[in-house]
Design a protein around this motif. Structure first.
Motif, short mmCIF file in Angstrom:
data_model
loop_
_atom_site.label_atom_id
_atom_site.label_comp_id
_atom_site.label_asym_id
_atom_site.label_seq_id
_atom_site.Cartn_x
_atom_site.Cartn_y
_atom_site.Cartn_z
N VAL A 94 0.84 -1.20 0.00
CA VAL A 94 0.00 0.00 0.00
C VAL A 94 0.88 1.25 0.00
N HIS A 95 1.95 1.21 0.80
CA HIS A 95 2.89 2.33 0.82
C HIS A 95 3.47 2.60 -0.57
N ALA A 96 3.83 1.54 -1.28
CA ALA A 96 4.48 1.68 -2.58
C ALA A 96 3.51 2.12 -3.68
N THR A 97 2.27 1.64 -3.61
CA THR A 97 1.31 1.92 -4.69
C THR A 97 0.54 3.21 -4.45
N ILE A 98 -0.39 3.19 -3.51
CA ILE A 98 -1.20 4.39 -3.29
C ILE A 98 -0.36 5.51 -2.68
N GLY A 99 0.68 5.14 -1.93
CA GLY A 99 1.52 6.16 -1.31
C GLY A 99 2.45 6.84 -2.30
N ILE A 100 3.31 6.05 -2.96
CA ILE A 100 4.34 6.63 -3.82
C ILE A 100 3.87 6.81 -5.26
N MET A 101 3.35 5.73 -5.89
CA MET A 101 2.95 5.84 -7.30
C MET A 101 1.86 6.88 -7.52
N THR A 102 0.79 6.77 -6.74
CA THR A 102 -0.32 7.71 -6.90
C THR A 102 0.10 9.13 -6.50
N GLY A 103 0.91 9.24 -5.45
CA GLY A 103 1.37 10.56 -5.02
C GLY A 103 2.20 11.26 -6.09
N VAL A 104 3.15 10.54 -6.69
CA VAL A 104 3.97 11.11 -7.76
C VAL A 104 3.09 11.48 -8.95
N GLY A 105 2.15 10.60 -9.29
CA GLY A 105 1.26 10.88 -10.41
C GLY A 105 0.46 12.15 -10.22
N PHE A 106 -0.12 12.32 -9.04
CA PHE A 106 -0.88 13.54 -8.75
C PHE A 106 0.03 14.77 -8.78
N GLY A 107 1.28 14.63 -8.34
CA GLY A 107 2.23 15.74 -8.38
C GLY A 107 2.51 16.19 -9.80
N LEU A 108 2.63 15.23 -10.73
CA LEU A 108 2.86 15.56 -12.13
C LEU A 108 1.64 16.25 -12.75
N VAL A 109 0.48 16.00 -12.20
CA VAL A 109 -0.74 16.66 -12.68
C VAL A 109 -0.86 18.07 -12.11
#
Length: 414
Positions: free
Chosen positions: A96-111
């Motif tokens: 959960v840390h790796a997916t919703i935490g890091i992947m989704t967080g980075v994705g939203f940052g790029l948006v």
């Protein structure tokens, strides 16, 4: 018409990206029950999400300046959706840390960075008002989404809820295509622009402002992570507790246009308005409100203080971003947004786990509110200091210019 289309599409982008972030506190208790996570481990999910969201700011700046705003937003959307969908297959809290935490967080940052930068670059005179309109999107989404996510959890389980959130996020792509045309994409990211302007770090003012922004966001993240769990600890039902996020969003949504209008004015009657001091004043009031939370016991008291907190959030709106342009210039907005985001991410990532350790050791959910109040006050002090330093520099520069002009005039007469 183009202004309405661009701002409206940016509103939708913000609603479908930042909006879901504000609703993920509902999963806190699921991490504890379903995956056996401690309070510290559960809070680390939101900590990583917000941390990755902001820490990816410099990376988003480089990508936007190198490949274009539209391409960066689409890439971020795909990454954020993949993180949410991947989280639904998690068997351990670390996943959960790796997916919703890091992947989704980075994705939203790029948006987020290209979207906010676009508004600041294209609409300089009304950027305060338009920033508030755009950021209203996340507040509008969070009104139904928090209780809706709780419903999804009850009907489909927490894994099914994450699958549905992943689908919601994908709707950012059509909004992005409406917001940025091919021609506009080339205009706002010229090839000659620096990938990231590090000259901002040469003066003490920008790092000080970045730390202030970090404290300010960490103060809000602490409330976002622990408010629902705090209410549940006070024997408030799950749906009512989840609806507290919606209460904040409703009040925020109502006040943001007012805040946006007020902060575009230079005077209210004989009273001059300086955005930085307005920001600091509301931040201090917010600290006083937040510190009341630990003394509440009934649902009525919790809702009342939540409304008061939401009023402070709404009155400030997107002012933190707007005064960034006021203090450091629109020409450096993309870089200043990215660098600010990095500092904000550091604080956002570090604060919830530290507070989580205190919660685990004390068994009380009061600590997040004391920490939030303290960070709001620190933020207000630092922003005031930055404004004072910049005003002194401007006065000194004006004095020197006047002195040079006088000397030139005297020399001419001679």
């Amino acid at each position: 018409m183009s202004v309405i289309l661009t701002v409206g599409a940016a509103f939708c982008v913000n609603a479908l990206s930042v909006g879901p972030m504000k609703s993920l506190g509902v999963f806190f208790i699921q991490y504890e029950r379903e995956l056996g996570a401690s309070a510290g481990q559960a809070s680390l999910v939101t900590s990583l999400l917000y941390g990755a969201f902001f820490l990816s700011g410099p990376f988003a700046t480089i990508l936007a300046n190198r490949f274009g705003f539209r391409q960066t937003i689409i890439l971020g959307t795909l990454l954020a959706s993949a993180g949410s969908i991947g989280c639904s297959f998690s068997q351990h809290i670390a996943v959960v840390h790796a997916t919703i935490g890091i992947m989704t967080g980075v994705g939203f940052g790029l948006v987020n960075v290209p979207t906010i930068a676009l508004i600041g670059i294209r609409y300089k005179e009304k950027r305060s008002f338009f920033n508030n309109i755009v950021t209203m999107g996340s507040a509008l989404t969070a009104i139904p989404l928090s209780p809706l996510v709780q419903l999804w959890i009850d009907v489909y389980g927490w894994r099914g809820a994450f699958l549905l959130i992943g689908g919601v996020i994908l709707n950012v792509i059509p909004s992005c295509l409406l917001m940025i045309s091919t021609k506009m994409n080339k205009q706002i990211a010229p090839a000659k622009r620096r990938l990231i302007d590090l000259s901002l770090l040469k003066s003490i003012t920008f790092p000080a402002y970045a730390v202030a922004a970090g404290c300010d966001m960490a103060a809000m993240v602490a409330i976002t992570v622990y408010l629902v769990r705090f209410a549940q600890d006070r024997d408030v039902g799950n749906y009512i507790a989840a609806s507290l996020s919606s209460v904040i969003s409703i009040v925020d949504l109502t006040l943001r246009p007012i805040s946006g209008y007020i902060t575009t004015l230079t005077n209210i009657g004989p009273i001059p308005i300086r955005r930085t001091y307005y920001f600091c004043g509301v931040a201090c009031i917010q600290a006083l409100v937040v510190i009341i939370f630990p003394f509440t016991q009934s649902i009525y008291a919790i809702v009342a203080v939540t409304v008061a907190y939401a009023i402070c959030i709404g009155l400030r709106g997107a002012l933190s971003i707007t005064i960034l342009s006021d203090l450091f210039g629109t020409d450096k907005l993309v870089s200043s947004l990215g660098l600010r985001a990095f500092a904000v991410g550091t604080f956002s990532a570090a604060t919830p786990p530290l507070i989580g350790r205190i919660v685990d050791s004390t068994g009380s959910y009061d600590a997040p509110f004391y920490a939030s109040a303290m960070m709001s006050v620190i933020s207000a002090i630092l922003v005031s200091m930055v404004q004072i330093i910049i005003l002194r520099r401007e006065k000194e520069a004006a004095r020197k210019t006047k002195s040079i002009n006088v000397d030139e005039t005297a020399e001419y007469k001679l």
